[in-house]
Enzyme design. Structure first.
Site, PDB file in Angstrom:
ATOM      1  N   THR A 123       9.390 -78.000  85.294  1.00 16.14           N
ATOM      2  CA  THR A 123       9.566 -77.645  86.602  1.00 16.14           C
ATOM      3  C   THR A 123       9.668 -78.242  87.351  1.00 16.14           C
ATOM      4  O   THR A 123       9.009 -79.291  88.042  1.00 16.14           O
ATOM      5  CB  THR A 123       8.978 -76.087  86.217  1.00 16.14           C
ATOM      6  OG1 THR A 123       9.412 -75.596  86.532  1.00 16.14           O
ATOM      7  CG2 THR A 123       7.641 -76.381  87.036  1.00 16.14           C
TER       8      THR A 123
ATOM      9  N   ARG B 153      11.739 -63.578  78.356  1.00 15.63           N
ATOM     10  CA  ARG B 153      10.826 -64.835  78.335  1.00 15.63           C
ATOM     11  C   ARG B 153      10.394 -64.584  79.541  1.00 15.63           C
ATOM     12  O   ARG B 153      10.707 -65.336  81.135  1.00 15.63           O
ATOM     13  CB  ARG B 153      10.320 -65.310  77.484  1.00 15.63           C
ATOM     14  CG  ARG B 153       8.753 -66.704  77.404  1.00 15.63           C
ATOM     15  CD  ARG B 153       9.349 -67.775  78.485  1.00 15.63           C
ATOM     16  NE  ARG B 153       8.364 -68.500  78.352  1.00 15.63           N
ATOM     17  CZ  ARG B 153       7.926 -69.373  79.317  1.00 15.63           C
ATOM     18  NH1 ARG B 153       8.889 -69.593  79.844  1.00 15.63           N
ATOM     19  NH2 ARG B 153       6.631 -70.064  79.157  1.00 15.63           N
ATOM     20  N   VAL B 154       9.320 -64.067  80.335  1.00 19.34           N
ATOM     21  CA  VAL B 154       8.821 -64.914  81.651  1.00 19.34           C
ATOM     22  C   VAL B 154       7.656 -65.716  81.417  1.00 19.34           C
ATOM     23  O   VAL B 154       6.327 -65.148  81.113  1.00 19.34           O
ATOM     24  CB  VAL B 154       8.256 -63.590  82.873  1.00 19.34           C
ATOM     25  CG1 VAL B 154       7.716 -64.023  83.850  1.00 19.34           C
ATOM     26  CG2 VAL B 154       9.489 -62.897  82.724  1.00 19.34           C
ATOM     27  N   GLY B 155       7.890 -66.761  82.230  1.00 19.98           N
ATOM     28  CA  GLY B 155       6.972 -68.445  82.364  1.00 19.98           C
ATOM     29  C   GLY B 155       5.599 -67.338  83.301  1.00 19.98           C
ATOM     30  O   GLY B 155       5.577 -66.857  83.699  1.00 19.98           O
ATOM     31  N   ASP B 156       5.061 -68.541  83.219  1.00 23.60           N
ATOM     32  CA  ASP B 156       3.697 -68.769  84.951  1.00 23.60           C
ATOM     33  C   ASP B 156       3.911 -68.950  85.559  1.00 23.60           C
ATOM     34  O   ASP B 156       3.437 -68.037  86.413  1.00 23.60           O
ATOM     35  CB  ASP B 156       2.813 -70.070  84.040  1.00 23.60           C
ATOM     36  CG  ASP B 156       4.238 -70.966  84.334  1.00 23.60           C
ATOM     37  OD1 ASP B 156       4.535 -71.482  83.448  1.00 23.60           O
ATOM     38  OD2 ASP B 156       3.465 -72.074  85.624  1.00 23.60           O
TER      39      ASP B 156
ATOM     40  N   GLY C  65       4.324 -76.683  82.844  1.00 20.62           N
ATOM     41  CA  GLY C  65       4.111 -77.108  81.380  1.00 20.62           C
ATOM     42  C   GLY C  65       4.345 -75.981  80.394  1.00 20.62           C
ATOM     43  O   GLY C  65       4.892 -74.725  81.396  1.00 20.62           O
TER      44      GLY C  65
ATOM     45  N   GLY D  10       4.127 -72.577  79.542  1.00 22.11           N
ATOM     46  CA  GLY D  10       3.654 -71.242  80.698  1.00 22.11           C
ATOM     47  C   GLY D  10       2.925 -70.142  80.109  1.00 22.11           C
ATOM     48  O   GLY D  10       1.848 -69.642  80.708  1.00 22.11           O
TER      49      GLY D  10
HETATM   50  N1  ASP Z   1       6.104 -73.782  83.154  1.00 22.90           N
HETATM   51  C1  ASP Z   1       7.735 -73.457  82.560  1.00 22.90           C
HETATM   52  C2  ASP Z   1       7.838 -71.982  82.178  1.00 22.90           C
HETATM   53  O1  ASP Z   1       6.647 -71.920  81.553  1.00 22.90           O
HETATM   54  C3  ASP Z   1       8.117 -74.271  82.580  1.00 22.90           C
HETATM   55  C4  ASP Z   1       7.413 -75.737  82.505  1.00 22.90           C
HETATM   56  O2  ASP Z   1       7.038 -76.650  83.771  1.00 22.90           O
HETATM   57  O3  ASP Z   1       7.972 -76.814  81.893  1.00 22.90           O
HETATM   58  O4  ASP Z   1       8.430 -71.453  82.317  1.00 22.90           O
END
Ligand code: ASP
Length: 310
Positions: free
Chosen positions: A177, A204-207, A227, A229
């Site tokens: 990201t 899905r919701v990430g960090d 990374g 999430g």
């Molecule tokens: N952190 C982001 C997520 O999990 C994806 C990423 O950073 O690659 O949505």
């Protein structure tokens, strides 16, 4: 002390993509730095916009796709003082989700909005829309699907665990990201924007849009994570980092320890109001560009493969 650091995502970067992405990453740091005197929120927003508008990063145009081929983007922006928090979840058409996160923070009485309601705010404020799905993202999804099928993944709900196995086996299939953290010597602002993880389940919701997980700023410290999430959410990585610094842990030590602690592939950039900057990652790459008051040139790190891990 003025400073800005931007990242293009933790993971494995192929030579070709890196070649295209690095000048854009440097440009993002330059653009952000040039706006710091005017407004650090604008500096972070504009730096992230440069990355969202490039097809070489997983944010805005170039975002990765969910398993069903749909696009769901998340973004968040936080300022420590005066407190500002805005986040957006699961938007599909907004060209620059980071700008929508800022509008939610500054122009609504909410902090986090999702889906159609958030898109309506974007239309109300005339934010540009775009066709953000690239051929590259479509091809990437096909490759990941193929790999998943070969691994004989049976049911959708185990997909995240299987996805993580897959990332370990084929790290170059996944891209990170984008984010920026900046200070004008008075306040600290952090911003992050993403298309999420490849082959995520729709919904899905990430960090990234969870304040304190992927994005946070408090007490003269700010951080943006990248990374998988799920690993970042488990630690509330950016909030934990800022808390530790507030209780006296040196910035570098806090960032490195948190990144070491998780088994998930993650990375984080962070800085303090005094201009101290750090980045840490446990993946092969995490390209970062940084510009500080001390150095005239933008510095680039995290592009040499494992040897440059912090
Ligand atoms: N952190 C982001 C997520 O999990 C994806 C990423 O950073 O690659 O949505």
């Amino acid at each position: 002390m003025k400073a800005i650091i931007v990242h293009g995502g933790a993971g494995r970067w192929g030579e070709e993509r890196l070649k295209h992405a690095l000048p854009v990453l440097k440009e993002a740091a330059e653009v952000g730095y040039s706006l710091l005197d005017e407004d650090p929120v604008k500096a972070v927003e504009e730096a992230v916009k440069v990355l969202e508008d490039s097809p070489y990063f997983n944010a805005g145009k170039g975002s990765v796709l969910s398993i069903d081929g749909s696009l769901e983007m998340d973004a968040c922006i936080v300022r420590d003082n005066p407190r500002l928090v805005g986040a957006v979840i699961g938007v599909r058409r907004v060209k620059n989700p980071i700008s929508l996160a800022r509008i939610i923070a500054e122009r609504t009485s909410h902090h986090v909005m999702y889906g159609e309601g958030a898109e309506r705010i974007a239309r109300l404020f005339n934010l540009p829309e775009g066709n953000l799905i690239t051929d590259y993202a479509r091809r990437r999804l096909e490759r990941v699907r193929e790999k998943l099928l070969k691994e004989e993944v049976g049911d959708d709900l185990s997909l995240m665990a299987k996805t993580i196995d897959l990332i370990r086996k084929y790290p170059d299939l996944f891209i990170g990201t984008v984010g920026a953290v900046a200070t004008d010597g008075r306040s600290v602002v952090a911003g992050t924007s993403t298309g999420g993880t490849s082959v995520k389940l729709p919904g899905r919701v990430g960090d990234t849009p969870i304040p304190g997980a992927g994005t946070w700023a408090e007490n003269g410290c700010g951080a943006s994570a990248t990374g998988i999430g799920e690993g970042i959410i488990q630690m509330l990585l950016t909030k934990t980092l800022c808390d530790r610094v507030a209780y006296g842990t040196p910035l570098k030590e806090a960032a490195e320890e948190l990144v070491r602690r998780t088994e998930y592939p993650v990375g984080v950039i962070a800085l303090r109001r005094n201009g101290e900057v750090v980045f840490a990652y446990n993946t092969d790459f995490m390209p970062v560009a940084l510009k500080t008051e001390e150095k005239k040139e933008v510095e680039v790190y995290g592009v040499q493969g494992k040897s440059s891990r912090t």
